[in-house]
Write an enzyme that holds these catalytic residues in place. Structure first.
Site, PDB file in Angstrom:
ATOM      1  N   ASN A 151       9.979  15.155 -21.747  1.00 58.34           N
ATOM      2  CA  ASN A 151      10.112  13.751 -21.374  1.00 58.34           C
ATOM      3  C   ASN A 151       8.886  12.916 -21.709  1.00 58.34           C
ATOM      4  O   ASN A 151       9.002  11.703 -21.930  1.00 58.34           O
ATOM      5  CB  ASN A 151      10.439  13.631 -19.886  1.00 58.34           C
ATOM      6  CG  ASN A 151      11.875  14.038 -19.581  1.00 58.34           C
ATOM      7  OD1 ASN A 151      12.677  14.224 -20.498  1.00 58.34           O
ATOM      8  ND2 ASN A 151      12.203  14.167 -18.320  1.00 58.34           N
TER       9      ASN A 151
ATOM     10  N   ILE B  12      11.762   5.694 -14.579  1.00 55.66           N
ATOM     11  CA  ILE B  12      12.522   6.609 -13.728  1.00 55.66           C
ATOM     12  C   ILE B  12      12.406   8.041 -14.248  1.00 55.66           C
ATOM     13  O   ILE B  12      12.576   9.002 -13.501  1.00 55.66           O
ATOM     14  CB  ILE B  12      14.006   6.189 -13.679  1.00 55.66           C
ATOM     15  CG1 ILE B  12      14.119   4.749 -13.179  1.00 55.66           C
ATOM     16  CG2 ILE B  12      14.824   7.122 -12.798  1.00 55.66           C
ATOM     17  CD1 ILE B  12      15.535   4.199 -13.217  1.00 55.66           C
ATOM     18  N   SER B  13      12.095   8.197 -15.529  1.00 51.94           N
ATOM     19  CA  SER B  13      12.050   9.520 -16.171  1.00 51.94           C
ATOM     20  C   SER B  13      11.109  10.470 -15.436  1.00 51.94           C
ATOM     21  O   SER B  13       9.951  10.141 -15.164  1.00 51.94           O
ATOM     22  CB  SER B  13      11.592   9.370 -17.625  1.00 51.94           C
ATOM     23  OG  SER B  13      12.363   8.418 -18.313  1.00 51.94           O
ATOM     24  N   ASN B  14      11.624  11.661 -15.147  1.00 49.14           N
ATOM     25  CA  ASN B  14      10.827  12.654 -14.420  1.00 49.14           C
ATOM     26  C   ASN B  14       9.970  13.518 -15.351  1.00 49.14           C
ATOM     27  O   ASN B  14      10.320  13.695 -16.519  1.00 49.14           O
ATOM     28  CB  ASN B  14      11.775  13.563 -13.623  1.00 49.14           C
ATOM     29  CG  ASN B  14      12.202  12.911 -12.322  1.00 49.14           C
ATOM     30  OD1 ASN B  14      11.409  12.249 -11.682  1.00 49.14           O
ATOM     31  ND2 ASN B  14      13.450  13.106 -11.956  1.00 49.14           N
TER      32      ASN B  14
ATOM     33  N   ARG C 222      16.494  10.608  -0.193  1.00 53.68           N
ATOM     34  CA  ARG C 222      16.821  12.002   0.124  1.00 53.68           C
ATOM     35  C   ARG C 222      16.248  12.406   1.480  1.00 53.68           C
ATOM     36  O   ARG C 222      16.935  13.067   2.282  1.00 53.68           O
ATOM     37  CB  ARG C 222      16.258  12.917  -0.969  1.00 53.68           C
ATOM     38  CG  ARG C 222      17.094  12.960  -2.225  1.00 53.68           C
ATOM     39  CD  ARG C 222      16.409  13.799  -3.290  1.00 53.68           C
ATOM     40  NE  ARG C 222      17.279  14.031  -4.439  1.00 53.68           N
ATOM     41  CZ  ARG C 222      16.850  14.483  -5.598  1.00 53.68           C
ATOM     42  NH1 ARG C 222      15.557  14.751  -5.776  1.00 53.68           N
ATOM     43  NH2 ARG C 222      17.682  14.675  -6.596  1.00 53.68           N
TER      44      ARG C 222
ATOM     45  N   HIS D  48       7.510  11.873  -6.504  1.00 55.05           N
ATOM     46  CA  HIS D  48       8.322  12.911  -7.120  1.00 55.05           C
ATOM     47  C   HIS D  48       7.421  13.970  -7.751  1.00 55.05           C
ATOM     48  O   HIS D  48       7.227  14.015  -8.952  1.00 55.05           O
ATOM     49  CB  HIS D  48       9.223  12.275  -8.180  1.00 55.05           C
ATOM     50  CG  HIS D  48      10.522  12.995  -8.322  1.00 55.05           C
ATOM     51  ND1 HIS D  48      11.613  12.702  -7.545  1.00 55.05           N
ATOM     52  CD2 HIS D  48      10.903  14.010  -9.120  1.00 55.05           C
ATOM     53  CE1 HIS D  48      12.617  13.485  -7.879  1.00 55.05           C
ATOM     54  NE2 HIS D  48      12.214  14.288  -8.829  1.00 55.05           N
TER      55      HIS D  48
ATOM     56  N   ASP E 242      13.245   9.853  -3.621  1.00 55.05           N
ATOM     57  CA  ASP E 242      12.650  10.787  -2.666  1.00 55.05           C
ATOM     58  C   ASP E 242      12.783  10.283  -1.229  1.00 55.05           C
ATOM     59  O   ASP E 242      13.041  11.058  -0.303  1.00 55.05           O
ATOM     60  CB  ASP E 242      11.175  11.004  -3.010  1.00 55.05           C
ATOM     61  CG  ASP E 242      10.999  11.560  -4.413  1.00 55.05           C
ATOM     62  OD1 ASP E 242      11.453  12.686  -4.652  1.00 55.05           O
ATOM     63  OD2 ASP E 242      10.432  10.857  -5.256  1.00 55.05           O
TER      64      ASP E 242
ATOM     65  N   GLY F 282      23.082   7.970 -20.092  1.00 49.03           N
ATOM     66  CA  GLY F 282      22.891   9.122 -19.209  1.00 49.03           C
ATOM     67  C   GLY F 282      23.529   8.925 -17.851  1.00 49.03           C
ATOM     68  O   GLY F 282      24.091   7.865 -17.543  1.00 49.03           O
TER      69      GLY F 282
END
Length: 231
Positions: free
Chosen positions: A137, A160-162, A196, A220, A193, A54
């Site tokens: 997910n 890490i998967s949201n 950002r 998140h 997060d 990915g």
């Protein structure tokens, strides 16, 4: 004649390196704990990336290959693993890279790992709610964590998967059911997060993002709250 034979031998060695016998696009790959580290390889951590093909997984795999603390790197995904494995394996660092493709090879990818990083899953698309994202997910994370509980129950797991605030509890429940849960070994990765927030605030203030440190509460999630800008 001797020169021709020598050339053939060199070609055979190169071919064996580019197409290792332990990688199969179908069927099973048998790797036991004794063979997880390459012969003569430097000691270090054995790391598996689940979702290596990915957008996040490819960059993460490259960074891990460059890390001198990593001695073995297993790359797993349900698609495109051979190409990613070939690219990453060409880096001139000491880690041994192996690729695994599809559900039948998941257990082999996880056997003997010290650290498992999971960027697997679908990204959030336009019009998709976080509930929609979670429904997809959550199932992916559950399947992967069941494999971890079976093949490397003592590994540190980075999710890490949201949405991370929801997938981490799913993983915890899988490990509890298997009797392998250790809260100190299950971590949700939410650095994105903070990065950002630092970048956005730096743009508003006209300063270098490296000089900004914005605390973010909530991680998140829809309700995340920036202490600096109160939003």
């Amino acid at each position: 004649m001797e020169a021709h034979a020598g050339a053939n031998q060199r070609i055979a060695r190169i071919s064996a390196h580019l197409h290792p016998s332990n990688f199969q696009e179908g069927g099973d790959v048998v790797i036991d704990r004794a063979n997880c580290r390459a012969k003569g390889g430097a000691p270090g951590f054995k790391v598996a990336v689940l979702g290596a093909a990915g957008g996040i997984g490819q960059s993460l795999s490259l960074l891990l290959r460059m890390n001198p603390l990593v001695s073995v790197l297993h790359l797993y995904d349900v698609v495109n693993t051979p190409g990613v494995t070939a690219d990453v394996s060409h880096m001139d660092t000491g880690a041994v890279v192996r690729g695994f493709l599809g559900q039948p090879q998941l257990e082999n990818a996880l056997t003997g790992m010290d650290l498992v990083v999971i960027p697997a899953g679908v990204p959030r698309k336009p019009g998709m709610t976080r509930d929609d994202l979670f429904k997809i997910n959550a199932g992916i994370v559950r399947t992967l964590c069941e494999g971890i509980a079976k093949c490397c129950p003592n590994a540190i797991v980075n999710l890490i998967s949201n949405p991370v605030n929801s997938t981490v509890p799913i993983a915890a429940e899988v490990f509890k059911k298997a009797g392998t849960y250790d809260p100190k070994r299950l971590l949700g990765v939410t650095a994105l997060d903070v990065v950002r927030a630092n970048t956005f605030v730096a743009e508003v203030l006209g300063v270098d993002p490296r000089d900004v440190d914005v605390p973010v509460v909530g991680g998140h999630a829809e309700s995340q709250y920036c202490l600096f800008c109160h939003r």
